[in-house]
Design an enzyme around this catalytic site. Structure first.
Site, PDB file in Angstrom:
ATOM      1  N   ASP A  12      34.043  44.633  36.691  1.00  0.00           N
ATOM      2  CA  ASP A  12      34.981  45.355  37.700  1.00  0.00           C
ATOM      3  C   ASP A  12      33.985  46.095  38.763  1.00  0.00           C
ATOM      4  O   ASP A  12      33.677  47.220  38.706  1.00  0.00           O
ATOM      5  CB  ASP A  12      35.667  46.624  36.783  1.00  0.00           C
ATOM      6  CG  ASP A  12      36.521  45.959  35.741  1.00  0.00           C
ATOM      7  OD1 ASP A  12      37.292  44.992  36.299  1.00  0.00           O
ATOM      8  OD2 ASP A  12      36.794  46.548  34.750  1.00  0.00           O
ATOM      9  N   LYS A  34      35.259  38.633  32.313  1.00  0.00           N
ATOM     10  CA  LYS A  34      36.339  38.900  32.930  1.00  0.00           C
ATOM     11  C   LYS A  34      36.312  39.377  34.460  1.00  0.00           C
ATOM     12  O   LYS A  34      35.658  40.191  34.924  1.00  0.00           O
ATOM     13  CB  LYS A  34      37.257  40.077  32.183  1.00  0.00           C
ATOM     14  CG  LYS A  34      38.611  40.341  32.597  1.00  0.00           C
ATOM     15  CD  LYS A  34      39.481  41.265  31.884  1.00  0.00           C
ATOM     16  CE  LYS A  34      39.313  42.715  31.982  1.00  0.00           C
ATOM     17  NZ  LYS A  34      40.224  43.044  33.424  1.00  0.00           N
ATOM     18  N   ASP A  61      41.829  37.849  35.216  1.00  0.00           N
ATOM     19  CA  ASP A  61      42.750  38.760  34.985  1.00  0.00           C
ATOM     20  C   ASP A  61      43.835  39.061  35.928  1.00  0.00           C
ATOM     21  O   ASP A  61      43.661  40.220  36.658  1.00  0.00           O
ATOM     22  CB  ASP A  61      41.980  40.207  34.329  1.00  0.00           C
ATOM     23  CG  ASP A  61      42.933  40.917  33.597  1.00  0.00           C
ATOM     24  OD1 ASP A  61      44.192  40.822  33.291  1.00  0.00           O
ATOM     25  OD2 ASP A  61      42.638  42.332  33.547  1.00  0.00           O
ATOM     26  N   LYS A  63      46.885  39.525  35.896  1.00  0.00           N
ATOM     27  CA  LYS A  63      48.311  40.377  35.383  1.00  0.00           C
ATOM     28  C   LYS A  63      49.540  39.825  36.429  1.00  0.00           C
ATOM     29  O   LYS A  63      49.999  40.718  37.121  1.00  0.00           O
ATOM     30  CB  LYS A  63      47.798  41.850  35.902  1.00  0.00           C
ATOM     31  CG  LYS A  63      46.901  42.113  34.812  1.00  0.00           C
ATOM     32  CD  LYS A  63      46.992  43.773  34.860  1.00  0.00           C
ATOM     33  CE  LYS A  63      45.813  44.406  33.733  1.00  0.00           C
ATOM     34  NZ  LYS A  63      44.422  44.054  33.932  1.00  0.00           N
ATOM     35  N   ILE A  67      57.893  35.935  40.532  1.00  0.00           N
ATOM     36  CA  ILE A  67      59.188  34.937  40.175  1.00  0.00           C
ATOM     37  C   ILE A  67      58.309  33.807  39.483  1.00  0.00           C
ATOM     38  O   ILE A  67      57.108  33.556  39.716  1.00  0.00           O
ATOM     39  CB  ILE A  67      59.943  34.487  41.563  1.00  0.00           C
ATOM     40  CG1 ILE A  67      58.960  33.778  42.533  1.00  0.00           C
ATOM     41  CG2 ILE A  67      60.667  35.434  42.059  1.00  0.00           C
ATOM     42  CD1 ILE A  67      59.685  33.041  43.428  1.00  0.00           C
ATOM     43  N   PRO A  68      59.258  32.955  38.615  1.00  0.00           N
ATOM     44  CA  PRO A  68      58.599  32.177  37.786  1.00  0.00           C
ATOM     45  C   PRO A  68      57.779  30.852  38.844  1.00  0.00           C
ATOM     46  O   PRO A  68      56.510  30.424  38.353  1.00  0.00           O
ATOM     47  CB  PRO A  68      59.676  31.396  37.322  1.00  0.00           C
ATOM     48  CG  PRO A  68      60.520  32.471  37.000  1.00  0.00           C
ATOM     49  CD  PRO A  68      60.468  33.238  38.329  1.00  0.00           C
ATOM     50  N   ASN A  69      58.316  30.412  39.920  1.00  0.00           N
ATOM     51  CA  ASN A  69      57.725  29.638  40.813  1.00  0.00           C
ATOM     52  C   ASN A  69      56.121  30.103  41.236  1.00  0.00           C
ATOM     53  O   ASN A  69      55.091  29.266  41.307  1.00  0.00           O
ATOM     54  CB  ASN A  69      58.544  29.177  42.098  1.00  0.00           C
ATOM     55  CG  ASN A  69      57.800  27.889  42.647  1.00  0.00           C
ATOM     56  OD1 ASN A  69      57.522  27.042  42.131  1.00  0.00           O
ATOM     57  ND2 ASN A  69      57.674  28.148  44.133  1.00  0.00           N
ATOM     58  N   GLY A 209      33.931  46.902  29.542  1.00  0.00           N
ATOM     59  CA  GLY A 209      33.310  46.943  31.051  1.00  0.00           C
ATOM     60  C   GLY A 209      32.545  47.925  31.029  1.00  0.00           C
ATOM     61  O   GLY A 209      31.334  47.460  30.838  1.00  0.00           O
TER      62      GLY A 209
HETATM   63  O1  C5P Z   1      37.216  50.839  30.323  1.00  0.00           O
HETATM   64  P1  C5P Z   1      36.174  49.406  30.582  1.00  0.00           P
HETATM   65  O2  C5P Z   1      35.451  49.493  31.911  1.00  0.00           O
HETATM   66  O3  C5P Z   1      35.554  49.056  29.449  1.00  0.00           O
HETATM   67  O4  C5P Z   1      37.531  48.653  30.955  1.00  0.00           O
HETATM   68  C1  C5P Z   1      37.408  47.132  30.931  1.00  0.00           C
HETATM   69  C2  C5P Z   1      38.590  46.474  31.061  1.00  0.00           C
HETATM   70  O5  C5P Z   1      39.752  47.030  30.305  1.00  0.00           O
HETATM   71  C3  C5P Z   1      39.171  46.742  32.557  1.00  0.00           C
HETATM   72  O6  C5P Z   1      38.959  45.709  33.545  1.00  0.00           O
HETATM   73  C4  C5P Z   1      40.767  46.965  32.406  1.00  0.00           C
HETATM   74  O7  C5P Z   1      41.435  45.718  32.747  1.00  0.00           O
HETATM   75  C5  C5P Z   1      40.993  47.097  30.961  1.00  0.00           C
HETATM   76  N1  C5P Z   1      41.324  48.471  30.838  1.00  0.00           N
HETATM   77  C6  C5P Z   1      42.526  48.593  30.402  1.00  0.00           C
HETATM   78  N2  C5P Z   1      43.314  50.049  30.021  1.00  0.00           N
HETATM   79  C7  C5P Z   1      42.395  50.990  30.358  1.00  0.00           C
HETATM   80  C8  C5P Z   1      41.097  50.940  31.314  1.00  0.00           C
HETATM   81  C9  C5P Z   1      40.565  49.459  31.121  1.00  0.00           C
HETATM   82  O8  C5P Z   1      43.304  47.798  29.990  1.00  0.00           O
HETATM   83  N3  C5P Z   1      42.826  52.202  30.561  1.00  0.00           N
END
Ligand code: C5P
Length: 231
Positions: A12, A34, A61, A63, A67-69, A209
């Protein structure tokens, strides 16, 4: 499963340089990364190709909630970049999850994971959205929906992993963020757990992370995660 492949380090960061610095420092200590929207937007898709070319696995990631297409198109791009995992929001419903799974069929290594309830959310956050279920009930409901749509697994907090394993059976992936080392402050995670607790409860992979990436010594930190797992 190779022990190092269970641990996914979340990059991140808001620049390729910062992410590469951690990847370089970790070297052979970490195989799986990730990449989320922040780094993808900052570094671009070439960085994903670069990680894959260097022998890493990438969990993209995204997320997806579209829409499906459009979901199918994004999944195909993730597959073409060489990603091993991509995420779709289960709250988007069966059609978008099924579209993601169908799009992933051309990419044998790509797994579609459904996001259930993000680990920062509590029951009262769900109530604010008009969802009158506990986080666990909602996670299980969405996981069943994802399984029915053909998803290869789910993202959930360590605290739901055991119930999920019971619902999904042994072959589904259960990937748990919200992992912190014993004694570490859980920051904004509302439903945290240690690596060992997550895997003991049935997680196939854990996402870590800042515990690693913001550590003074990321190698030492990832070794602590591995030691907690008994690896
Ligand atoms: O907190 P950390 O740095 O370990 O976060 C790693 C990943 O966990 C983030 O990239 C995020 O997608 C996910 N995360 C989550 N919910 C949180 C904090 C982080 O799903 N509250």
């Amino acid at each position: 499963m190779e022990s190092t492949s269970r641990i996914i380090v979340a990059l991140d960061f808001d620049s390729r340089r910062a992410a590469e610095e951690v990847v370089d420092r970790l070297g052979d200590e970490c195989r799986f990364y990730k990449v989320g929207l922040e780094l993808l937007a900052a570094a671009g898709p070439d960085f994903i190709k670069h990680l894959v070319a260097e022998g890493h696995e990438v969990f993209l990631d995204l997320k997806l909630f579209e829409i499906p297409n459009s979901v199918a198109g994004a999944v195909r791009v993730a597959g073409a970049l060489g990603a091993s995992m991509v995420t779709v929001h289960s709250m988007g419903g069966t059609d978008i999850m099924a579209a993601a799974v169908a799009a992933a069929r051309d990419f044998p290594r790509l797994r579609v994971l459904a996001l259930t309830v993000v680990t920062s959310m509590t029951g009262s956050d769900l109530a604010d959205l008009g969802v009158n279920a506990s986080t666990e009930e909602q996670v299980l409901r969405l996981a069943r929906l994802a399984d029915g749509a053909g998803c290869h697994g789910v993202i959930a907090s360590p605290q739901e992993a055991a119930r999920l394993r019971g619902v999904l059976g042994s072959s589904s992936l259960i990937v748990t963020p919200g992992v912190t080392l014993p004694g570490e402050s859980p920051s904004e995670h509302a439903r945290p757990g240690t690596p060992r607790a997550a895997v003991a409860a049935g997680a196939s992979h854990i996402v870590v992370g800042r515990t690693v990436t913001r550590a003074e010594d990321p190698v030492a930190a990832v070794r602590l995660v591995r030691a907690d797992l008994g690896l």
